[in-house]
Write an enzyme that holds these catalytic residues in place. Structure first.
Site, PDB file in Angstrom:
ATOM      1  N   CYS A 140      -9.477  24.892  49.697  1.00 41.87           N
ATOM      2  CA  CYS A 140      -8.460  25.922  49.951  1.00 41.87           C
ATOM      3  C   CYS A 140      -7.299  25.236  50.639  1.00 41.87           C
ATOM      4  O   CYS A 140      -7.474  24.633  51.699  1.00 41.87           O
ATOM      5  CB  CYS A 140      -9.046  27.021  50.843  1.00 41.87           C
ATOM      6  SG  CYS A 140      -7.874  28.298  51.356  1.00 41.87           S
ATOM      7  N   CYS A 176      -2.324  25.719  45.465  1.00 40.39           N
ATOM      8  CA  CYS A 176      -3.357  26.682  45.868  1.00 40.39           C
ATOM      9  C   CYS A 176      -4.468  26.564  44.838  1.00 40.39           C
ATOM     10  O   CYS A 176      -4.206  26.563  43.624  1.00 40.39           O
ATOM     11  CB  CYS A 176      -2.811  28.102  45.909  1.00 40.39           C
ATOM     12  SG  CYS A 176      -4.070  29.395  46.128  1.00 40.39           S
TER      13      CYS A 176
END
Length: 261
Positions: free
Chosen positions: A70, A177
Site C-alpha cells: 500500500c 497506488c
C-alpha cells in the site's frame, strides 16, 4: 515459507500474485481493513494506526516477511511498522516506480491518492530520482475506493478525470497506488492518444515481491507442482476473499491455485 501482505483493501492482490509467480510454494497471508477505507483522505496519524493494526494481525501468523502493499501506508506508517516488527519480521514497503520511469525518460505522470500526491515523501522521490525529468503529479480521488468495491461506473469516472489531468505527451505513467494495478488496462486505454506511442505503465508489485525474497535470503523457484496456502484477514478476522476481489483476474488466480490456510 510464509509471506504476509498488508493493504487497506484489495490493492495487495497484484503483489500477492507476483509473490505467487516467483514462489508458488509460499503460504500467503493477506491482511486488510476494507471497512476503514478510503485511507487516502485520512490523517497520517490515522493511517499509521490502521496500518499497524493490520500488520500486527498478519504478524500473529508468524510470516517470514511482511510486505506493506500500500503506497499510502508506506508513506505514513513504514517507519512505525518497522520499529514494531523488525528485526523478527522483515518489513518491505511499496515505493512508486519513479526511479525506473525517470531512467526511461520523461515526461512522466504519477497517478496516486490525494494523500500521497504532493506529500513530502513523493516529492522527495521526485527530487532524488527524477531531476531534470518533467514530472506531473496526478491526484486520483475516488479511484482506489471504486476499485475496492468493483464500482465500474466509479472506476470509469475516476480514470477519465485523472486521464484529463495527464499530459498528452507523457511517456510513462507510474501507478502510485497498488489498487490501480488491478485496472491497468483501463488506465492504459484512457491515456492512449490516437496515433501516439502508448505510454508505459509502471507498478510496484513485481519489485516488492522480489525484494521480499531477497530480504529473507530466498530465490525464485516457480515449480509448477508447488501450491502454497492462502489466509485472508479482514479487520483481523479470518475470512474468504471478498466478492469484489473475484471480479479481478488477480483475485480469481489466487483463489484458483491456493488452498485455504
Amino acid at each position: 515459507m510464509k509471506i504476509a501482505l498488508m493493504d487497506s483493501g484489495i490493492g495487495l492482490l497484484a503483489a500477492a500474485v507476483a509473490v505467487r509467480a516467483l514462489r508458488p510454494d509460499a503460504d500467503l497471508v493477506l491482511s486488510s481493513d476494507p471497512d476503514s477505507m478510503p485511507w487516502g483522505p485520512r490523517t497520517p496519524e490515522d493511517v499509521r494506526r490502521l496500518a499497524l493494526a493490520a500488520c500486527e494481525a498478519a504478524a500473529a501468523h508468524r510470516p517470514d516477511a511482511l510486505i506493506i502493499a500500500c503506497n499510502t501506508a508506506s508513506v505514513h506508517a513504514l517507519p512505525a511498522v518497522r520499529a514494531r516488527l523488525e528485526p523478527e519480521i522483515p518489513v518491505i514497503g511499496t515505493v512508486p516506480a519513479i526511479k525506473p520511469a525517470a531512467v526511461a525518460g520523461g515526461p512522466v505522470a504519477i497517478w496516486a491518492t490525494p494523500a500521497t500526491t504532493g506529500s513530502p515523501y513523493q516529492r522527495g522521490l521526485i527530487r532524488d530520482f527524477a531531476q531534470g525529468v518533467e514530472v506531473t503529479e496526478v491526484p486520483c480521488p475516488g479511484l482506489a475506493d471504486a476499485v475496492q468495491w468493483a464500482d465500474e461506473d466509479g472506476i470509469d469516472r475516476a480514470v477519465a478525470a485523472a486521464a484529463a489531468l495527464t499530459p498528452r505527451d507523457v511517456r510513462t505513467v507510474v501507478l502510485g497506488c497498488t489498487h490501480y494495478e488491478l485496472v491497468a488496462e483501463r488506465i492504459q486505454a484512457a491515456v492512449q492518444r490516437p496515433g501516439a506511442t502508448p505510454p508505459a505503465l509502471l507498478g510496484s508489485a513485481g519489485a516488492v515481491a522480489a525484494q521480499a525474497l531477497r530480504r529473507i535470503g530466498e530465490r525464485p523457484d516457480a515449480r509448477p507442482d508447488a501450491r502454497g496456502g492462502l489466509t485472508v484477514l479482514l479487520g483481523g478476522r479470518t475470512e474468504s476473499l471478498p466478492p469484489a476481489a473475484l471480479t479481478y483476474a488477480e483475485g480469481r488466480s489466487l483463489q484458483a491455485v491456493s488452498h485455504v490456510g
